[in-house]
Scaffold this active site. Structure first.
Site, short mmCIF file in Angstrom:
data_model
loop_
_atom_site.label_atom_id
_atom_site.label_comp_id
_atom_site.label_asym_id
_atom_site.label_seq_id
_atom_site.Cartn_x
_atom_site.Cartn_y
_atom_site.Cartn_z
N ARG A 234 0.85 -0.99 0.06
CA ARG A 234 0.11 0.08 0.05
C ARG A 234 0.91 1.19 -0.28
O ARG A 234 1.68 1.37 0.65
CB ARG A 234 -0.76 0.03 1.32
CG ARG A 234 -1.95 -0.86 1.15
CD ARG A 234 -3.27 -0.60 0.42
NE ARG A 234 -4.33 -1.51 0.07
CZ ARG A 234 -4.53 -2.37 -0.58
NH1 ARG A 234 -3.48 -2.50 -1.29
NH2 ARG A 234 -5.48 -3.22 -0.56
N ASP A 258 4.39 -0.63 -6.94
CA ASP A 258 3.33 -0.94 -7.32
C ASP A 258 2.08 -0.21 -6.91
O ASP A 258 0.93 -0.16 -7.45
CB ASP A 258 2.88 -2.57 -7.19
CG ASP A 258 1.68 -2.91 -7.88
OD1 ASP A 258 1.73 -2.77 -9.26
OD2 ASP A 258 0.53 -3.87 -7.31
N GLU A 263 -3.30 6.90 -4.31
CA GLU A 263 -3.61 6.71 -5.77
C GLU A 263 -5.01 6.19 -6.01
O GLU A 263 -5.17 5.98 -7.25
CB GLU A 263 -2.68 5.20 -6.13
CG GLU A 263 -3.22 4.27 -5.16
CD GLU A 263 -2.66 2.79 -5.28
OE1 GLU A 263 -1.59 2.81 -6.01
OE2 GLU A 263 -2.96 1.85 -4.49
N HIS A 294 -0.89 -0.41 -9.34
CA HIS A 294 -1.50 -1.50 -8.70
C HIS A 294 -1.83 -2.88 -9.35
O HIS A 294 -2.93 -3.27 -9.05
CB HIS A 294 -2.60 -0.81 -7.98
CG HIS A 294 -2.96 -1.54 -6.41
ND1 HIS A 294 -3.17 -0.85 -5.41
CD2 HIS A 294 -3.22 -2.66 -6.12
CE1 HIS A 294 -3.35 -1.43 -4.27
NE2 HIS A 294 -3.32 -2.62 -4.80
P1 NAD Z 1 -1.54 -10.89 5.62
O1 NAD Z 1 -2.55 -10.40 6.43
O2 NAD Z 1 -1.54 -12.30 5.28
O3 NAD Z 1 -0.07 -10.57 5.93
C1 NAD Z 1 0.33 -9.21 6.73
C2 NAD Z 1 1.37 -9.75 7.48
O4 NAD Z 1 1.66 -8.39 8.18
C3 NAD Z 1 0.76 -10.62 8.80
O5 NAD Z 1 1.52 -11.64 9.13
C4 NAD Z 1 0.84 -9.42 9.85
O6 NAD Z 1 1.41 -10.03 11.17
C5 NAD Z 1 2.20 -8.42 9.56
N1 NAD Z 1 2.29 -7.23 10.12
C6 NAD Z 1 1.32 -6.34 10.73
N2 NAD Z 1 1.83 -5.24 11.34
C7 NAD Z 1 2.92 -5.27 11.12
C8 NAD Z 1 4.09 -4.48 11.56
N3 NAD Z 1 4.02 -3.60 11.90
N4 NAD Z 1 5.46 -4.92 11.11
C9 NAD Z 1 5.75 -6.40 10.55
N5 NAD Z 1 4.41 -6.91 10.11
C10 NAD Z 1 3.38 -6.68 10.49
O7 NAD Z 1 -1.86 -10.00 4.24
P2 NAD Z 1 -1.07 -10.36 2.83
O8 NAD Z 1 -2.16 -11.07 1.99
O9 NAD Z 1 0.10 -11.00 2.76
O10 NAD Z 1 -1.10 -9.04 2.21
C11 NAD Z 1 -0.32 -7.90 2.63
C12 NAD Z 1 -1.00 -6.36 2.04
O11 NAD Z 1 -0.58 -6.43 0.72
C13 NAD Z 1 -2.30 -6.28 2.18
O12 NAD Z 1 -2.60 -5.88 3.32
C14 NAD Z 1 -2.63 -5.37 0.91
O13 NAD Z 1 -2.44 -4.03 1.49
C15 NAD Z 1 -1.46 -5.65 -0.17
N6 NAD Z 1 -1.96 -6.19 -1.39
C16 NAD Z 1 -1.51 -5.55 -2.52
C17 NAD Z 1 -1.85 -5.90 -3.58
C18 NAD Z 1 -1.42 -5.60 -5.27
O14 NAD Z 1 -2.05 -5.69 -6.20
N7 NAD Z 1 -0.62 -4.67 -5.06
C19 NAD Z 1 -2.82 -7.27 -3.55
C20 NAD Z 1 -3.24 -7.85 -2.42
C21 NAD Z 1 -2.85 -7.32 -1.45
#
Ligand code: NAD
Length: 328
Positions: A234, A258, A263, A294
């Site tokens: 994000r 990305d 955005e 994205h």
């Molecule tokens: P997820 O919930 O499986 O993993 C997120 C991880 O971050 C968790 O393990 C959590 O414990 C950890 N976390 C939370 N706060 C933290 C901190 N302060 N320091 C370190 N780690 C921390 O989520 P995911 O499926 O892996 O997705 C992650 C992010 O990717 C989503 O929240 C979304 O914003 C983004 N995303 C982007 C796209 C894209 O097309 N670019 C697509 C899907 C998701």
């Protein structure tokens, strides 16, 4: 059951139509974003499914959906910071996201962009467009000699760790949650160690209060001057101006983005390139910066899963059952 689906992409249509045939439900596909102005289109439907192309924070949206008898609001996305979950609860709406439609889609995009950066491809392309076919100053590193630091080893961070390990890199990670299943692929440590030891820092946390602008002057200042920063998560996780300054002052070697702060306004739109915000233009002009709109998630597998999981959730909640993806 009649469902209205906002922000439908051409690539989603075949999967929607296949789902309709399989389940006997009817989906009205519209390209509009869900906004206070377009929410009225949902009147008369049993369920609603929308994309992350717009912030849904205006009370009008929740109040109107409730007044139409809606029970749910399904978001076809992982990150759900665009919703106001309190407003949803107050209006009797269950909001769902799709926590894992294909973590590999995003992980593969991150690795692809990291590889592009470490091989100086942007610099070579810029040189060649000026007729310069020389290699001087552009010697690359090899991925299996590098350390990758993952901030947030959840679905996507974990999948990234597996890919980098398969390529022979050493992988460090910081995450408040310890996942024993990731032990073969990474070594857990603290944020400072990830920042100071890594050649590639890749962030995969959700955007929330404690992660907003986690990447800023201080954290960028801890990274190696030769390190690359990858953000497939994000834009709000990064202070964009601090990132630009770090790149301009050669405090880090490059970045792949990305996603960038604010955005949402431009999500999936055709912009006049001269009217994009100045920070976009500044970053886009740098040969050591890669930007994509994205689109890390945008693979055939992810789109199919997004459509099917989201529509199944609509049916589940409208039928009075609980979805495992409920956020409130
Ligand atoms: P997820 O919930 O499986 O993993 C997120 C991880 O971050 C968790 O393990 C959590 O414990 C950890 N976390 C939370 N706060 C933290 C901190 N302060 N320091 C370190 N780690 C921390 O989520 P995911 O499926 O892996 O997705 C992650 C992010 O990717 C989503 O929240 C979304 O914003 C983004 N995303 C982007 C796209 C894209 O097309 N670019 C697509 C899907 C998701």
């Amino acid at each position: 059951m009649k469902i209205i689906m906002y922000s439908v992409l051409a690539e989603e249509k075949p999967y929607i139509e296949a789902w309709e045939k399989k389940t006997g439900n009817q989906v009205t596909q519209i390209e509009d974003r869900l906004t206070p102005e377009t929410v009225e289109l949902a009147k008369g439907y049993d369920g609603i499914d929308m994309q992350q192309t717009s912030d849904v924070k205006d009370p009008i949206v929740y109040e109107k959906l409730a007044s139409y008898g809606m029970k749910q609001l399904t978001g076809r996305m992982v990150g759900y910071e665009i919703f106001d979950l309190d407003l949803a609860t107050q209006n009797g709406l269950t909001v769902t996201n799709i926590p894992a439609y294909s973590p590999r889609a995003i992980a593969e995009m991150g690795v692809t962009q990291a590889m592009y950066l470490i091989r100086n491809i942007g610099y070579f392309q810029q040189r060649m467009s000026n007729g310069d076919f020389r290699w001087n100053g552009m010697i690359s590193q090899e991925i299996h000699d590098l350390t990758v630091g993952i901030i947030g080893a959840g679905h996507i961070g974990g999948a990234s760790a597996q890919l980098y390990t398969a390529l022979g890199a050493k992988v460090l990670a910081t995450d408040p949650v310890y996942n024993v299943e990731l032990e073969p692929y990474l070594e857990y440590t603290d944020l400072d160690t990830v920042l100071t030891q890594s050649d590639i820092v890749t962030i995969h946390t959700p955007l929330k209060e404690d992660t907003r602008e986690l990447i800023n002057k201080d954290t960028l200042g801890k990274m190696k001057k030769s390190a690359y920063f990858i953000n497939m998560a994000r834009g709000g996780l990064v202070n964009t101006q601090d990132l630009i300054t770090a790149l301009q002052n050669h405090e880090i070697a490059g970045a792949a983005l990305d996603t960038i702060a604010d955005e949402t306004e431009f999500f999936e739109t055709q912009m006049d390139p001269t009217k994009t915000p100045q920070d976009y233009q500044t970053l886009q002009a740098m040969p050591n910066v890669l930007m994509t709109p994205h689109s890390a998630y945008f693979t055939n597998k992810a789109v199919k899963n997004i459509v099917e999981i989201g529509l199944n959730d609509v049916v589940t909640i409208v039928n009075g059952q609980k979805s495992p993806h409920a956020l409130n």
